[in-house]
Design an enzyme around this catalytic site. Structure first.
Site, PDB file in Angstrom:
ATOM      1  N   THR A 123      41.059  43.824  34.535  1.00  0.00           N
ATOM      2  CA  THR A 123      40.612  45.201  34.311  1.00  0.00           C
ATOM      3  C   THR A 123      39.781  45.981  35.452  1.00  0.00           C
ATOM      4  O   THR A 123      39.100  45.115  36.078  1.00  0.00           O
ATOM      5  CB  THR A 123      39.855  44.900  33.057  1.00  0.00           C
ATOM      6  OG1 THR A 123      38.924  46.210  32.610  1.00  0.00           O
ATOM      7  CG2 THR A 123      38.738  43.780  33.048  1.00  0.00           C
ATOM      8  N   ASP A 124      39.607  47.068  35.152  1.00  0.00           N
ATOM      9  CA  ASP A 124      38.911  47.889  36.355  1.00  0.00           C
ATOM     10  C   ASP A 124      37.431  47.414  35.986  1.00  0.00           C
ATOM     11  O   ASP A 124      36.428  47.700  36.895  1.00  0.00           O
ATOM     12  CB  ASP A 124      39.054  49.296  36.034  1.00  0.00           C
ATOM     13  CG  ASP A 124      38.622  49.938  34.580  1.00  0.00           C
ATOM     14  OD1 ASP A 124      38.455  49.130  33.582  1.00  0.00           O
ATOM     15  OD2 ASP A 124      38.941  51.247  34.474  1.00  0.00           O
ATOM     16  N   LYS A 151      36.153  38.345  32.312  1.00  0.00           N
ATOM     17  CA  LYS A 151      37.621  38.749  33.141  1.00  0.00           C
ATOM     18  C   LYS A 151      37.499  38.403  34.701  1.00  0.00           C
ATOM     19  O   LYS A 151      38.670  38.213  35.338  1.00  0.00           O
ATOM     20  CB  LYS A 151      37.871  40.038  32.785  1.00  0.00           C
ATOM     21  CG  LYS A 151      38.234  40.504  31.201  1.00  0.00           C
ATOM     22  CD  LYS A 151      39.501  39.737  30.788  1.00  0.00           C
ATOM     23  CE  LYS A 151      40.656  40.417  31.448  1.00  0.00           C
ATOM     24  NZ  LYS A 151      41.798  39.771  30.773  1.00  0.00           N
TER      25      LYS A 151
HETATM   26  P1  NAD Z   1      43.828  43.126  22.257  1.00  0.00           P
HETATM   27  O1  NAD Z   1      42.661  42.509  21.907  1.00  0.00           O
HETATM   28  O2  NAD Z   1      44.793  44.152  21.606  1.00  0.00           O
HETATM   29  O3  NAD Z   1      45.087  41.859  22.579  1.00  0.00           O
HETATM   30  C1  NAD Z   1      44.655  40.348  22.746  1.00  0.00           C
HETATM   31  C2  NAD Z   1      46.006  39.653  22.361  1.00  0.00           C
HETATM   32  O4  NAD Z   1      45.289  38.281  22.999  1.00  0.00           O
HETATM   33  C3  NAD Z   1      45.755  39.522  20.880  1.00  0.00           C
HETATM   34  O5  NAD Z   1      47.046  39.559  20.352  1.00  0.00           O
HETATM   35  C4  NAD Z   1      45.016  38.218  20.558  1.00  0.00           C
HETATM   36  O6  NAD Z   1      45.473  37.577  19.335  1.00  0.00           O
HETATM   37  C5  NAD Z   1      45.460  37.376  21.765  1.00  0.00           C
HETATM   38  N1  NAD Z   1      44.656  36.275  22.062  1.00  0.00           N
HETATM   39  C6  NAD Z   1      43.410  36.144  22.074  1.00  0.00           C
HETATM   40  N2  NAD Z   1      42.936  34.876  22.526  1.00  0.00           N
HETATM   41  C7  NAD Z   1      44.031  34.218  22.413  1.00  0.00           C
HETATM   42  C8  NAD Z   1      44.244  32.865  22.886  1.00  0.00           C
HETATM   43  N3  NAD Z   1      43.145  32.052  23.128  1.00  0.00           N
HETATM   44  N4  NAD Z   1      45.523  32.205  22.830  1.00  0.00           N
HETATM   45  C9  NAD Z   1      46.488  33.211  22.702  1.00  0.00           C
HETATM   46  N5  NAD Z   1      46.464  34.553  22.362  1.00  0.00           N
HETATM   47  C10 NAD Z   1      44.856  35.028  22.409  1.00  0.00           C
HETATM   48  O7  NAD Z   1      43.748  43.594  23.928  1.00  0.00           O
HETATM   49  P2  NAD Z   1      44.706  44.549  24.825  1.00  0.00           P
HETATM   50  O8  NAD Z   1      43.794  45.575  24.881  1.00  0.00           O
HETATM   51  O9  NAD Z   1      46.065  44.276  24.703  1.00  0.00           O
HETATM   52  O10 NAD Z   1      44.428  43.878  26.207  1.00  0.00           O
HETATM   53  C11 NAD Z   1      45.329  42.938  26.763  1.00  0.00           C
HETATM   54  C12 NAD Z   1      44.985  42.587  28.241  1.00  0.00           C
HETATM   55  O11 NAD Z   1      44.732  43.948  29.011  1.00  0.00           O
HETATM   56  C13 NAD Z   1      43.707  41.751  28.283  1.00  0.00           C
HETATM   57  O12 NAD Z   1      43.622  40.934  29.199  1.00  0.00           O
HETATM   58  C14 NAD Z   1      42.676  42.902  28.598  1.00  0.00           C
HETATM   59  O13 NAD Z   1      41.354  42.313  29.357  1.00  0.00           O
HETATM   60  C15 NAD Z   1      43.544  43.735  29.701  1.00  0.00           C
HETATM   61  N6  NAD Z   1      42.936  45.186  29.788  1.00  0.00           N
HETATM   62  C16 NAD Z   1      42.916  45.933  28.452  1.00  0.00           C
HETATM   63  C17 NAD Z   1      42.557  47.265  28.809  1.00  0.00           C
HETATM   64  C18 NAD Z   1      42.450  48.180  27.530  1.00  0.00           C
HETATM   65  O14 NAD Z   1      42.079  49.509  27.687  1.00  0.00           O
HETATM   66  N7  NAD Z   1      42.965  47.946  26.432  1.00  0.00           N
HETATM   67  C19 NAD Z   1      42.721  47.966  30.078  1.00  0.00           C
HETATM   68  C20 NAD Z   1      42.639  47.173  31.136  1.00  0.00           C
HETATM   69  C21 NAD Z   1      43.006  45.786  31.005  1.00  0.00           C
END
Ligand code: NAD
Ligand code: TYD
Length: 341
Positions: A123-124, A151
């Site tokens: 992530t940023d 992260k």
């Molecule tokens: P989210 O919270 O919607 O989804 C996370 C998923 O991971 C869920 O389905 C959850 O059940 C699963 N999970 C959590 N712990 C787990 C474990 N121990 N084992 C297996 N599965 C597990 O998150 P998101 O917004 O879809 O983000 C996804 C990724 O992208 C993350 O790594 C986040 O850091 C990164 N990210 C998100 C954003 C954003 O704006 N949402 C921006 C940049 C990066």
């Protein structure tokens, strides 16, 4: 290519499953997810019965399950994470476990099974508050809340498997992402679903914090390009330039839904709030990536999806989410202020 997509039942992961299956006819997807509060199998119900798709209900911290799922896979894309800053401030433990230890377990399994292409999704937020300019990939990492700190730890650990063991790891650092199936704890789905229900939009502090909201399809396209054409051992920012503060975001949502501005409420700020993120994504652009969605279009598509899919978010909002909402917002909303000027 047979790809293990970890965290596939979450917001970006499930959109990435959709992206891969629609863009790559020969792809095989193994979708792994623990189904925490944020994981929802309905997010990929559309692929039930597709012979190219299989779901594995498992925790990435479970070495046996992770190893079994990765056996025979060419690639790994790891989205699995605890992902919400406000929850990390309330209770960091699960963030350390999944976002750091879970990455170690996945990297070990990838080593054992000789996985050829690995993208770890970061992530940023690892750059911390960026007061001016845009962070390039070589900028100092300065995370300031438990989410972004874990992260940063996770991605450094993932990259250490490249330098120490030659594992072909790439890291993406994406900007704030919006679109269908985002759990209503991040700001856009909180604002949109509250506005639909004529509930207040809780704006932290003075509402001047800046983010670069990117449509989820653009984020998925960036990650997929890195998976296919990125250089092992490299980090790629994935972000758009357009800057929006929270008040403008709230006004945009209210305009699209034709709701009154009086729904905006200023509440006590988030502790350690990062007031600005900004990414330089030239490295990814050099591979051919360009975002396809303007902010206005991304927001309009997102709002329309929540309008059309109340049956997806209403059950979430009436379940255990209510406890979280109370804890995070109730006291602050009771003392909230209207926006003046
Ligand atoms: P989210 O919270 O919607 O989804 C996370 C998923 O991971 C869920 O389905 C959850 O059940 C699963 N999970 C959590 N712990 C787990 C474990 N121990 N084992 C297996 N599965 C597990 O998150 P998101 O917004 O879809 O983000 C996804 C990724 O992208 C993350 O790594 C986040 O850091 C990164 N990210 C998100 C954003 C954003 O704006 N949402 C921006 C940049 C990066
Ligand atoms: P969020 O969606 O939690 O993402 P980030 O991890 O980037 O902080 O929040 C985006 C911005 O919106 C951030 O400046 C905090 C602010 N915000 C609010 O003002 N009210 C809210 O209810 C939430 C969840 C966030």
């Amino acid at each position: 290519m047979r790809i293990l997509i970890a965290g596939a039942a979450g917001f970006i992961g499930s959109n990435y499953v959709r992206f891969v299956l629609s863009q790559h006819q020969n792809a095989q997807v193994v979708a792994l997810d623990k189904l925490t509060y944020a994981g929802n199998p309905e997010n990929f119900a559309a692929f039930d019965g597709d012979s190219r798709f299989e779901f594995v209900h498992a925790d990435i911290c479970d070495a046996d399950a992770a190893g079994e799922a990765l056996a025979g896979c060419d690639a790994l894309v790891n989205f699995a994470a605890e992902s919400h800053v406000d929850r990390s401030v309330m209770d960091p433990a699960a963030f350390v476990r999944t976002n750091v230890e879970g990455v170690r377990v996945l990297m070990e399994a990838a080593r054992t099974h000789g996985v050829k292409r690995i993208v770890h999704v970061s992530t940023d937020e690892v750059y911390g508050h960026v007061p001016e300019g845009a962070a390039g990939e070589d900028a100092r990492l300065a995370p300031r809340n438990p989410y972004s700190a874990t992260k940063a730890g996770g991605e450094l650990l993932a990259m250490s498997y490249f330098t120490s063991f030659g594992l072909p790891v790439m890291v993406t650092r994406g900007a704030n992402t919006i679109g269908p199936h985002q759990y209503p704890e991040k700001v856009v789905p909180v604002f949109v679903t509250n506005a639909i229900e004529d509930k207040p939009l809780p704006i932290y502090g003075e509402g001047q914090a800046v983010r670069n909201y990117m449509y989820v399809a653009d984020h998925c396209a960036g990650i997929d390009l890195v998976l296919r054409e990125g250089e092992p051992g490299s980090v790629y920012n994935v972000g758009v330039e357009f800057e929006v503060n929270t008040v403008s975001l709230a006004m945009g949502v209210l305009e699209l839904l034709e709701k009154p501005r009086s729904l905006m409420r200023l509440i006590d700020d988030r502790p350690g709030h990062d007031y600005r993120y900004s990414l330089n994504s030239a490295r990814l652009e050099a591979l051919g990536w360009q975002p396809q969605y303007t902010f206005q279009r991304a927001l309009a598509e997102t709002v329309q999806w929540y309008v059309d899919n109340e049956d997806w978010w209403q059950p979430i909002k009436s379940g255990s989410y209510r406890e979280y909402y109370e804890k995070n917002y109730a006291a602050r909303l009771a003392q909230s202020r209207p926006l003046t000027g």
